[in-house]
Design a protein around this motif. Structure first.
Motif, mmCIF file in Angstrom:
data_model
loop_
_atom_site.group_PDB
_atom_site.id
_atom_site.type_symbol
_atom_site.label_atom_id
_atom_site.label_comp_id
_atom_site.label_asym_id
_atom_site.label_seq_id
_atom_site.Cartn_x
_atom_site.Cartn_y
_atom_site.Cartn_z
ATOM 1 N N UNK A 163 0.841 -1.208 0.000
ATOM 2 C CA UNK A 163 0.000 0.000 0.000
ATOM 3 C C UNK A 163 0.872 1.252 0.000
ATOM 4 N N UNK A 164 1.891 1.261 0.833
ATOM 5 C CA UNK A 164 2.789 2.412 0.886
ATOM 6 C C UNK A 164 3.544 2.574 -0.426
ATOM 7 N N UNK A 165 3.979 1.473 -1.022
ATOM 8 C CA UNK A 165 4.700 1.548 -2.290
ATOM 9 C C UNK A 165 3.805 2.109 -3.398
ATOM 10 N N UNK A 166 2.558 1.645 -3.456
ATOM 11 C CA UNK A 166 1.641 2.122 -4.499
ATOM 12 C C UNK A 166 1.314 3.599 -4.304
ATOM 13 N N UNK A 167 0.981 3.988 -3.064
ATOM 14 C CA UNK A 167 0.665 5.384 -2.792
ATOM 15 C C UNK A 167 1.875 6.284 -3.044
ATOM 16 N N UNK A 168 3.052 5.829 -2.651
ATOM 17 C CA UNK A 168 4.257 6.630 -2.849
ATOM 18 C C UNK A 168 4.577 6.778 -4.331
ATOM 19 N N UNK A 169 4.392 5.707 -5.108
ATOM 20 C CA UNK A 169 4.632 5.785 -6.548
ATOM 21 C C UNK A 169 3.673 6.772 -7.212
ATOM 22 N N UNK A 170 2.406 6.696 -6.857
ATOM 23 C CA UNK A 170 1.426 7.618 -7.442
ATOM 24 C C UNK A 170 1.717 9.060 -7.043
ATOM 25 N N UNK A 171 2.134 9.274 -5.799
ATOM 26 C CA UNK A 171 2.481 10.630 -5.350
ATOM 27 C C UNK A 171 3.692 11.165 -6.106
ATOM 28 N N UNK A 172 4.684 10.311 -6.338
ATOM 29 C CA UNK A 172 5.874 10.743 -7.065
ATOM 30 C C UNK A 172 5.543 11.094 -8.515
ATOM 31 N N UNK A 173 4.650 10.304 -9.133
ATOM 32 C CA UNK A 173 4.254 10.593 -10.511
ATOM 33 C C UNK A 173 3.542 11.946 -10.582
ATOM 34 N N UNK A 174 2.618 12.199 -9.649
ATOM 35 C CA UNK A 174 1.912 13.479 -9.641
ATOM 36 C C UNK A 174 2.839 14.638 -9.291
ATOM 37 N N UNK A 175 3.902 14.336 -8.553
ATOM 38 C CA UNK A 175 4.803 15.399 -8.116
ATOM 39 C C UNK A 175 5.698 15.882 -9.247
#
Length: 334
Positions: free
Chosen positions: A135-147
């Motif tokens: 869950x943390x990996x998926x959320x972190x990946x999506x946040x990095x893409x949006x960032x």
């Protein structure tokens, strides 16, 4: 010969009448309870709150007493006068009436974006940081893409594809919120990763508390200063971004904002006609409101960074005490 100072046991530092096994009372001037969560009352906080409150009251109560901003008069572009305090536009519309309704529209969009962006950042940052694993990996990946995606070009592209008749305040607020939460999510994730390893969080887990209760009761209260700071920053960014979109003709089509006032002033060649009363007031309100929120945000930093809230008097006293001890050690040396 050098005399040796015996080590202190710490009992002489206690106030008179304090039992050896009891905890000393809190130091004078130290804030406890909910007062420790609130920023200290400083001149910059006073100025910031004053600016925000005045502009908010102007936007909330001004339209109640102002006239219809869409009323067209046959007086054309006129300067400030007794009948029209801020003058009129090229179609005879009162600038003060437009300013009151535009301020309310900008505040509404800023508040909506602040709430939605803070909720999204808390969802992806706090829950992802606490859950760990996939869950943390998926959320972190999506946040990095949006960032890494440029915010303003993405907002312009999304707003450009939305038809003008469907581009309202809620649409603009949703677009700005979807493109402005990623940076705050990274900060909240880092704070959550630090808090989840604390003893009281581990004790709550061992006691069998459910994850949602651990997050809401043990972690979120410690993140309130960070969430408040992120909310204030989101409101500032939303008002400025909306003004930029409206200035480009991509703002809300069914509501009046400070950005739309600047857009119509540009189309009416207000700068070339030296009609300063048309574009200066909305620009001043945007600048003053952003300045007030920035001062409040600086005051919130005193809670996030404990080093900023140390009293100057306490630092001076500690420095004086340290120098006195050094002088005492030197004086005992023979």
């Amino acid at each position: 010969m050098t005399s040796v100072i015996p080590p202190s046991s710490g009992l002489e530092d206690l106030p008179p009448g304090t039992e050896p096994g009891a905890l000393p009372p809190p130091a004078a001037g130290r804030r406890t309870g909910w007062r420790a969560v609130l920023p200290a009352w400083t001149p910059k906080l006073t100025v910031g709150l004053g600016l925000v409150v005045v502009i908010a009251l102007f936007g909330l109560l001004g339209p109640v007493f102002a006239g219809d901003p869409a009323t067209i008069r046959n007086i054309g572009l006129t300067g400030p006068s007794g009948d029209h305090w801020l003058g009129t536009t090229q179609t005879g519309q009162d600038v003060l009436d437009q300013l009151t309704h535009a301020t309310r529209g900008s505040l509404q969009i800023g508040l909506l974006v602040g709430v939605m962006a803070t909720a999204l950042s808390a969802l992806f940052g706090v829950i992802g940081g606490y859950a760990d694993g996939i869950v943390d990996e998926a959320f972190s990946l999506f946040s990095n893409v949006m960032l890494v995606i440029p915010g303003l070009p993405l907002v312009i592209v999304i707003s450009g594809f939305v038809p003008a008749d469907q581009r309202g305040s809620w649409t603009i607020a949703l677009v700005l919120a979807l493109t402005g939460w990623a940076a705050a999510a990274r900060v909240l994730r880092a704070q959550t990763l630090s808090l989840r390893n604390r003893d009281y969080v581990a004790a709550a887990r061992v006691a069998g508390e459910k994850p949602w209760r651990v997050i809401c009761v043990e972690i979120l209260p410690n993140l309130l200063p960070v969430l408040a700071s992120q909310f204030v920053f989101s409101v500032i960014a939303a008002i400025l971004s909306e003004a930029g979109l409206s200035f480009l003709g991509l703002g809300a089509s069914n509501s009046s904002t400070l950005g739309t006032m600047l857009y119509f002033a540009q189309n009416g060649f207000a700068l070339q006609r030296e009609a300063w009363w048309w574009f200066v007031p909305p620009g001043l309100i945007i600048a003053a409101f952003g300045c007030g929120l920035a001062l409040i945000n600086l005051s919130l930093d005193e809670i996030i960074n404990p080093r900023l809230r140390r009293p100057a008097r306490g630092r001076a006293a500690r420095a004086l005490s340290g120098s006195s001890r050094k002088d005492a050690v030197r004086s005992t040396a023979v």
